[in-house]
Scaffold this active site. Structure first.
Site, PDB file in Angstrom:
ATOM      1  N   HIS A 202      22.539 102.000  -0.949  1.00 54.08           N
ATOM      2  CA  HIS A 202      22.829 101.276  -2.200  1.00 54.08           C
ATOM      3  C   HIS A 202      23.604 102.237  -3.095  1.00 54.08           C
ATOM      4  CE1 HIS A 202      22.197  98.344  -5.366  1.00 54.08           C
ATOM      5  NE2 HIS A 202      21.328  99.065  -6.046  1.00 54.08           N
TER       6      HIS A 202
ATOM      7  N   TRP B  49      13.338  89.825 -13.089  1.00 51.46           N
ATOM      8  CA  TRP B  49      13.756  88.791 -12.136  1.00 51.46           C
ATOM      9  C   TRP B  49      12.700  87.688 -11.996  1.00 51.46           C
ATOM     10  CZ3 TRP B  49      14.915  93.893 -11.939  1.00 51.46           C
ATOM     11  CH2 TRP B  49      16.257  94.240 -11.793  1.00 51.46           C
TER      12      TRP B  49
ATOM     13  N   TRP C 137      28.178 100.427 -10.397  1.00 46.81           N
ATOM     14  CA  TRP C 137      26.727 100.599 -10.429  1.00 46.81           C
ATOM     15  C   TRP C 137      26.327 101.921  -9.787  1.00 46.81           C
ATOM     16  CZ3 TRP C 137      24.118  98.635 -13.993  1.00 46.81           C
ATOM     17  CH2 TRP C 137      22.724  98.504 -13.929  1.00 46.81           C
ATOM     18  N   ARG C 138      25.034 102.141  -9.679  1.00 46.63           N
ATOM     19  CA  ARG C 138      24.531 103.486  -9.414  1.00 46.63           C
ATOM     20  C   ARG C 138      24.558 103.883  -7.928  1.00 46.63           C
ATOM     21  NH1 ARG C 138      18.568 103.482  -9.083  1.00 46.63           N
ATOM     22  NH2 ARG C 138      17.994 101.489  -8.205  1.00 46.63           N
TER      23      ARG C 138
ATOM     24  N   HIS D 162      16.664  95.805 -18.565  1.00 47.12           N
ATOM     25  CA  HIS D 162      16.055  94.809 -17.674  1.00 47.12           C
ATOM     26  C   HIS D 162      14.582  94.660 -18.052  1.00 47.12           C
ATOM     27  CE1 HIS D 162      19.682  95.832 -15.248  1.00 47.12           C
ATOM     28  NE2 HIS D 162      19.588  94.563 -14.899  1.00 47.12           N
TER      29      HIS D 162
ATOM     30  N   GLU E 221      24.621  89.254 -17.813  1.00 43.83           N
ATOM     31  CA  GLU E 221      24.795  88.248 -16.737  1.00 43.83           C
ATOM     32  C   GLU E 221      24.074  86.958 -17.126  1.00 43.83           C
ATOM     33  OE1 GLU E 221      23.561  90.322 -13.140  1.00 43.83           O
ATOM     34  OE2 GLU E 221      25.177  91.790 -13.349  1.00 43.83           O
TER      35      GLU E 221
ATOM     36  N   GLU F   7      30.349  95.581 -15.368  1.00 43.41           N
ATOM     37  CA  GLU F   7      29.842  95.994 -14.046  1.00 43.41           C
ATOM     38  C   GLU F   7      30.772  95.449 -12.984  1.00 43.41           C
ATOM     39  OE1 GLU F   7      25.736  95.312 -12.828  1.00 43.41           O
ATOM     40  OE2 GLU F   7      25.080  95.645 -14.893  1.00 43.41           O
TER      41      GLU F   7
ATOM     42  N   TRP G 103      19.291  84.539 -12.285  1.00 42.72           N
ATOM     43  CA  TRP G 103      18.339  85.471 -11.661  1.00 42.72           C
ATOM     44  C   TRP G 103      17.461  86.239 -12.639  1.00 42.72           C
ATOM     45  CZ3 TRP G 103      23.538  84.993 -10.577  1.00 42.72           C
ATOM     46  CH2 TRP G 103      24.394  85.868 -11.238  1.00 42.72           C
TER      47      TRP G 103
HETATM   48  C1  BMA Z   1      19.688  96.537  -9.732  1.00 41.28           C
HETATM   49  C2  BMA Z   1      19.342  97.407  -8.548  1.00 41.28           C
HETATM   50  C3  BMA Z   1      17.877  97.795  -8.683  1.00 41.28           C
HETATM   51  C4  BMA Z   1      17.626  98.442 -10.051  1.00 41.28           C
HETATM   52  C5  BMA Z   1      18.144  97.580 -11.170  1.00 41.28           C
HETATM   53  C6  BMA Z   1      18.029  98.232 -12.534  1.00 41.28           C
HETATM   54  O1  BMA Z   1      21.011  96.115  -9.652  1.00 41.28           O
HETATM   55  O2  BMA Z   1      20.151  98.570  -8.526  1.00 41.28           O
HETATM   56  O3  BMA Z   1      17.560  98.710  -7.662  1.00 41.28           O
HETATM   57  O4  BMA Z   1      16.248  98.641 -10.231  1.00 41.28           O
HETATM   58  O5  BMA Z   1      19.503  97.279 -10.934  1.00 41.28           O
HETATM   59  O6  BMA Z   1      18.685  99.475 -12.592  1.00 41.28           O
END
Ligand code: BMA
Length: 390
Positions: free
Chosen positions: A355, A158, A348-349, A147, A208, A313, A213
């Protein structure tokens, strides 16, 4: 308890024996020029990845993923061994492992911030490299997203100021972007196992790409600009900076048809895996068929190009549905003759209690996640043979 152990062994062997047999037959059949249509796994295994100088281990990963195709889907989790619910940085820990007894087969990581001490999620690069090395040593697979901050404005990924055209060679920010590439090349080239082997990485930059975004997304660059950026990125990393441990994944968000998916596709010689990211369609019974239809198209497009396909993802933030893993995700994919050919899916994490995408002990979907893991079609780290040897 005994029954659980027995089940685990059944699962283990049920997963490994067919893979071993398959690998054995692939090895023999590589010399058989009379391959029949039923040998499609073998035929595709002979095709070339985007980097002709790929390291031995990365090439083996690519070949073995092709061998596994259709026999099981690898499960992945972003930041799996770095952050979980109520913990950060603990050694030998993963929420997935605490619930199922196994680490995930695939680990997602983020390298925005390469060159600095920590990434975008405040994860120190020293820790990230340690966890990637440990995953490799255990036989797991590392995949990386990027990112990258908007190189023109210095804002985040973003910040949608249309930067792409300014990064290309001979443009105002090309030197800055080269520096960004040098930083990630430094990172990839320093990922070394104890024996000196470079650790393979499945790299998924500018993901994506049909969403609006990110600064590289739709509306902020033309398809031609995106394709030029992609090709320049691959060739600069591979040919100028000599990074040879990467498989490249092209990925979109939701899409409606192959034309839309391929609008920004840089070409077969620049990509190894076709990915798509789809959180939404697998969250409700009424839209699962849309998700499956996209995976079907994805697999068809990948097959036609001798590439791999992956649901790069997916997930349900907070997993509010008890039987989500088996009923909304696994069964629909496994039961579809095409969709079941994706190589992996990744959630995802687990950033915090507000979250998160993988269950942790006591989370309401944890028992169903155990069933998901026990299904012979899902592959976790312990189900993999040596994926880094052909
Ligand atoms: C996004 C979120 C953010 C994170 C970003 C990069 O989807 O989870 O909190 O900073 O991914 O890992």
């Amino acid at each position: 308890m005994l029954f659980r152990i027995f089940q685990r062994y059944v699962k283990c062997f049920a997963g490994i024996i067919p893979l071993m047999l398959l690998c054995f037959s692939c090895h023999i059949d590589q010399h058989n020029t009379q391959a029949t249509p039923a040998d499609s796994v073998i035929v595709t295994a002979l095709d070339a990845p985007a980097d002709p100088q790929l390291t031995k281990e990365a090439k083996a990963l690519w070949v073995n993923l092709k061998r596994i195709k259709g026999h099981g889907i690898l499960f992945g989790h972003q930041d799996a061994t770095i952050v979980g619910i109520d913990w950060f940085g603990d050694d030998n820990r993963s929420d997935v492992k605490e619930v199922t007894g196994s680490f995930p087969a695939v680990y997602g990581w983020e390298i925005s911030g390469a060159g600095a001490n920590s990434n975008i999620d405040s994860i120190p690069f020293s820790l990230l490299m340690r966890r990637m090395t440990e995953a490799f040593n255990r036989g797991g697979i590392n995949t990386v997203t990027w990112h990258l901050n908007n190189p023109v404005t210095g804002g985040t990924a973003w910040d949608t100021y249309p930067a792409v055209k300014e990064l290309l060679p001979d443009s105002s920010k090309s030197t800055h972007y080269k520096k960004n590439l040098q930083e990630i090349a430094g990172f990839f080239n320093s990922l070394k196992a104890e024996n000196g082997a470079l650790i393979p990485v499945i790299f998924r930059p500018f993901h994506e790409n049909n969403g609006n975004w990110f600064w590289w997304g739709k509306g902020h660059c033309t398809p031609e600009e995106y394709i030029r950026l992609w090709r320049y990125t691959v060739s600069y990393l591979r040919d100028t900076l000599h990074v040879h441990n990467l498989l490249y994944t092209y990925s979109t968000d939701l899409f409606e048809n192959p034309g839309q998916y391929l609008e920004r596709y840089p070409g077969d010689e620049w990509v190894d895996i076709l990915g798509c990211e789809n959180y939404w369609d697998f969250q409700s019974g009424s839209t699962i068929s849309n998700g499956i239809s996209q995976l079907r198209m994805l697999v068809e497009m990948a097959d036609a190009r001798k590439k791999l396909a992956a649901l790069t993802e997916c997930g349900f933030d907070g997993i509010p549905v008890k039987n989500w893993w088996t009923q909304y995700l696994l069964t629909p994919i496994r039961e579809d003759s095409l969709a079941r050919n994706i190589s992996y899916l990744m959630v995802w994490r687990n950033a915090n209690r507000k979250h998160y995408y993988a269950p942790f002990s006591g989370q309401k979907s944890a028992p169903d996640f155990v069933l998901f893991e026990q299904d012979t079609f899902t592959l976790f780290e312990k189900d993999l043979g040596n994926i880094y040897e052909e």
